[in-house]
Design a protein around this motif. Structure first.
Motif, short mmCIF file in Angstrom:
data_model
loop_
_atom_site.label_atom_id
_atom_site.label_comp_id
_atom_site.label_asym_id
_atom_site.label_seq_id
_atom_site.Cartn_x
_atom_site.Cartn_y
_atom_site.Cartn_z
N ARG A 165 32.03 57.56 21.38
CA ARG A 165 32.34 56.41 20.53
C ARG A 165 31.69 55.16 21.11
O ARG A 165 31.40 55.09 22.31
N ASN A 166 31.48 54.17 20.27
CA ASN A 166 30.90 52.92 20.74
C ASN A 166 31.78 52.26 21.79
O ASN A 166 33.00 52.45 21.81
N HIS B 81 32.89 49.27 22.35
CA HIS B 81 34.01 48.44 21.91
C HIS B 81 35.11 49.29 21.28
O HIS B 81 36.30 48.95 21.37
N SER B 82 34.75 50.39 20.66
CA SER B 82 35.75 51.29 20.08
C SER B 82 36.65 51.89 21.14
O SER B 82 37.78 52.28 20.86
N GLY C 207 38.56 45.21 21.77
CA GLY C 207 37.27 45.74 22.16
C GLY C 207 36.90 45.51 23.61
O GLY C 207 35.87 46.01 24.08
N LYS D 26 40.32 59.17 16.86
CA LYS D 26 39.30 58.45 16.12
C LYS D 26 38.10 59.37 15.92
O LYS D 26 37.79 60.18 16.79
N GLU E 197 31.69 58.78 16.79
CA GLU E 197 30.79 57.83 16.14
C GLU E 197 29.32 58.14 16.41
O GLU E 197 28.43 57.50 15.84
N GLU F 169 29.13 45.57 11.17
CA GLU F 169 29.36 46.56 12.21
C GLU F 169 30.28 46.01 13.30
O GLU F 169 31.12 46.73 13.86
N ARG G 291 33.76 46.28 12.21
CA ARG G 291 34.16 47.69 12.12
C ARG G 291 34.50 48.27 13.49
O ARG G 291 35.42 49.08 13.63
N TYR G 292 33.77 47.86 14.53
CA TYR G 292 33.89 48.50 15.84
C TYR G 292 34.55 47.62 16.92
O TYR G 292 34.36 47.85 18.10
N ASN G 293 35.31 46.62 16.52
CA ASN G 293 36.07 45.78 17.47
C ASN G 293 35.18 44.95 18.39
O ASN G 293 35.55 44.66 19.53
#
Length: 724
Positions: free
Chosen positions: A106-107, A109-110, A125, A474, A477, A571, A574-576
């Motif tokens: 996952r990214n 920040h996610s 994040g 989650k 990603e 984005e 979406r990803y904090n």
């Protein structure tokens, strides 16, 4: 050759752990009339490969010989010759964020890791507390029949959770790794490392004058893999191997440094040109790629004095030796797998760097990296006088920023700068003889470190569960790279990716990149002083035609730029990623995070309490403080009573031939002693030091008074103290 269609190998597995197995025997009144049945151990899918995931530290795209650089990496090259080389692979531009993204898919920040753990802030994040809804690849593989281990650097435990008081659920052994042998922080001495085994601090270097951590973790990984295969030969392993190299301090053994003597006397400008030419010759970069200019603030080699050139070249010799030594030790691990006949079905993913090369070594390089983080300038004459000590246990060294930029050839910028490829593009090689038929080929598809987990899961025939240990997950990603294994020209399956670090930000979309122009350099510890949103200019690049981000099209295509800016903020929401924050020093203050020490004015310790991290220790910076010790001594006793810090900064209260001494080490640039003149008589005593801070700001001096049994015996000035 054994090949197969990876995409067809998944099987349904929605929940981990799996429900209890039903009893298939029979139970009657008597055992002899009953049929026993044991719950069977979970087994990995048939043919599932071993996985060795290697992540180096602070290695730029243009550092390794495998990607055209000046540092020899024969192991990296061997894997490339027997597998695939990726020249469009990306990281996040910084340590903790990349590492969190890499093991979760996952990214950053996610997974709450928008900055290093020591710079965590109280937003989702950025708070550094990875949650249970983003299980690691190790946790998933472990519950699918794999043995799992982590060797080397961690840097993902929140700084207030790194003490022996725990909690330990975010340590590697709480994240699905059966075994951990490494260090928790961002860096460590290779000669005297702060090693943890499992959750226990150990000091493996004691009594071994030839000890080097880089060799030690290779030994440990070899032993662990050997034990796994000796005891359970059919059980595959997942080994995450993350040496501290080549993060500062650069600490190779001397024989590796000597191989590079005189190899960098031509300077970083010439090295960039030579690397750029090799990259084109090797086909690493397109023939129409452009070598970007030196980053603003980096001096040309010709403008350096003769003494500066001598010192700077030595720093680079040490760095190059460190990188080649690290490559050698990775090779030892791989050789151990080969000797066991396991290499054909071992997927080796070797990523050369968790970000670009580090430009945190100042314009002139550092004998002690801690000076950089405290805004202290070292004297170049002192650096040159100690040139032979660079890389030894006496230094915490880092090379000049000119070398960092050269190691990121052909790109702009370096580590920390997530807006440009110098910070985010890293060379990667994947080798898996049984699963990848291609040998020595290049792959040019755009990918990111979040794509590694789905690649591993697909190769291992494991699907990501919807629930792990009772927590709904989650979605992953990332996207698997497996589609590139058999098709060199396969259409990119990652068409969009955001980047953000310390407010440097970018968005990639179908070959286009919109990115901010950095307003502060990585070697500026103070950070930017402009508005996070309106204070940044944006650039625009068509990277399908402009490999190195050399031609800014923002002025020519304002509408395209605006579309991509809007996409970035979509984005980001979406990803904090929000709120955007460009602060540096302020974030490093432990007082802004949860603390085991907040509100406490007094701390009591007894003999044997060691390795208490800074986040769980008394904060004595920028204030008055005192320490009192109850001791029992023999005649003319010598030894440490209490110390915080060490060779590169800190303080200690000790006895020297019975005389009490308070020593303050100002980042190894200045040392202050306040010592009594009389030896303590044998018996029990109270030794105390009181420090009266001058006030008026941070990093100021003060007066230290040493007392014995309530009577002052020495008084003296400490002119400067460590501010951060």
């Amino acid at each position: 050759m054994f090949t197969f269609n990876l995409s067809s190998m998944g099987f349904a597995q929605d929940v981990l752990p799996r429900p209890p197995q039903p009893f298939k025997g029979t139970v009657n009144l008597r055992a002899k009339e009953s049929k026993p049945d044991f719950p069977q151990p979970i087994k990995a899918p048939a043919g599932a490969p071993n996985v060795l995931l290697v992540l180096l530290d602070d290695v730029g795209f243009g550092a390794t010989s495998t990607f055209g650089g000046p540092c020899h990496t024969p192991t990296f090259q061997m894997l490339a010759d027997n597998g695939l080389k990726f020249n469009h692979f990306h990281t996040t531009a910084l340590c903790s964020p990349t590492r969190a993204a890499l093991i979760t898919g996952r990214n950053h920040h996610s997974v709450h890791s928008g900055a290093i753990t020591e710079a965590a802030t109280g937003f989702p994040g950025y708070d550094s507390v990875m949650q249970k809804d983003t299980a690691t690849v190790a946790e998933v593989l472990k519950q699918n029949g794999y043995g799992t281990a982590w060797f080397g650097k961690n840097h993902n435990v929140p700084d207030w959770q790194t003490s022996q008081a725990g909690p330990f659920d975010l340590w590697p052994t709480g994240l699905g790794f059966d075994h951990f042998y490494g260090f928790l922080g961002g860096d460590t001495s290779q000669w005297r490392p702060a090693v943890t085994e499992g959750t226990k601090p150990i000091d493996p270097y004691l009594g071994d004058p030839d000890y080097n951590f880089d060799y030690d973790i290779a030994d440990q990984a070899i032993k662990w893999i050997g034990m796994q295969k000796a005891v359970a030969p059919d059980k595959p392993f997942f080994c995450y191997y993350a040496p501290g190299a080549t993060h500062a301090p650069h600490h190779p053994k001397k024989e590796w440094v000597e191989k590079y003597k005189g190899k960098f006397d031509q300077g970083w400008d010439k090295i960039r040109e030579e690397t750029f030419a090799r990259q084109k010759k090797m086909g690493i970069i397109p023939q129409d790629a452009v070598l970007t200019p030196l980053a603003p603030g980096i001096q040309t080699w010709d403008s350096c004095s003769a003494n500066e050139k001598k010192a700077y070249a030595r720093f680079m010799e040490v760095y190059a030796g460190f990188l080649e030594q690290t490559d050698y030790n990775v090779g030892r691990v791989i050789d151990s797998i080969r000797k066991r006949g396991e290499l054909d079905n071992t997927m080796v993913i070797f990523i050369a760097g968790d970000n670009g090369a580090s430009a945190e070594g100042s314009r002139q390089g550092l004998l002690n990296e801690m000076t950089f983080f405290n805004g202290v300038k070292e004297n170049i004459d002192d650096v040159l006088a100690r040139a032979d000590e660079i890389g030894s246990w006496k230094t915490y060294n880092h090379y000049p920023i000119g070398w960092a930029h050269a190691m990121c050839t052909p790109f702009q910028w370096t580590k920390q700068i997530a807006s440009h490829f110098g910070g985010t593009r890293n060379g990667m090689v994947i080798s898996w003889p049984k699963g990848i038929a291609a040998k020595g080929e290049l792959r040019t598809q755009f990918h990111h470190c979040i794509d590694v987990v789905p690649t591993i899961l697909e190769a291992c025939q494991v699907t990501m569960p919807s629930s792990v240990n009772g927590v709904t997950q989650k979605p992953i990603e990332g996207v698997s790279l497996a589609y590139t294994f058999a098709e060199a020209n396969a259409k990119d399956q990652r068409t969009k990716q955001y980047f953000e670090l310390l407010a440097n930000r970018a968005i990639y979309s179908d070959g286009w990149v919109a990115c901010t122009t950095p307003v502060g350099a990585p070697w500026d510890s103070a950070g930017a002083k402009v508005d996070e949103i309106t204070g940044y200019k944006w650039e625009l690049y068509d990277t399908s035609k402009d490999f190195s981000q050399a031609h800014d099209l923002a002025a020519e295509m304002p509408d395209k730029l605006k579309d991509l800016q809007l996409l970035f903020y979509t984005e980001a929401a979406r990803y904090n990623v929000l709120p955007i924050d460009n602060s540096k020093t302020e974030r490093l203050d432990p007082a802004i995070r949860p603390s085991l020490t907040r509100g406490r004015k007094s701390f009591s310790y007894t003999e044997g309490m060691v390795r208490i991290p800074e986040g769980a220790s008394p904060d004595i910076k920028n204030k008055s403080w005192s320490v009192k010790a109850e001791v029992e001594v023999k005649e003319n006793a010598s030894g440490m009573i209490v110390t915080q810090g060490g060779l590169f900064g800190g303080w200690g209260l000790y006895l020297n031939q019975g005389k009490p001494v308070f020593h303050y080490n100002f980042v190894d640039v200045a040392h202050f002693d306040v010592a009594g003149k009389e030896s303590l008589a044998p018996g029990k005593h109270t030794v105390e030091m009181q420090f009266a801070y001058d006030g008026g700001g941070i990093g100021r001096g003060g007066m230290a008074t040493v007392s014995v049994d309530g009577s002052p015996v020495a008084k003296g000035r400490v002119e400067r103290t460590i501010p951060i």
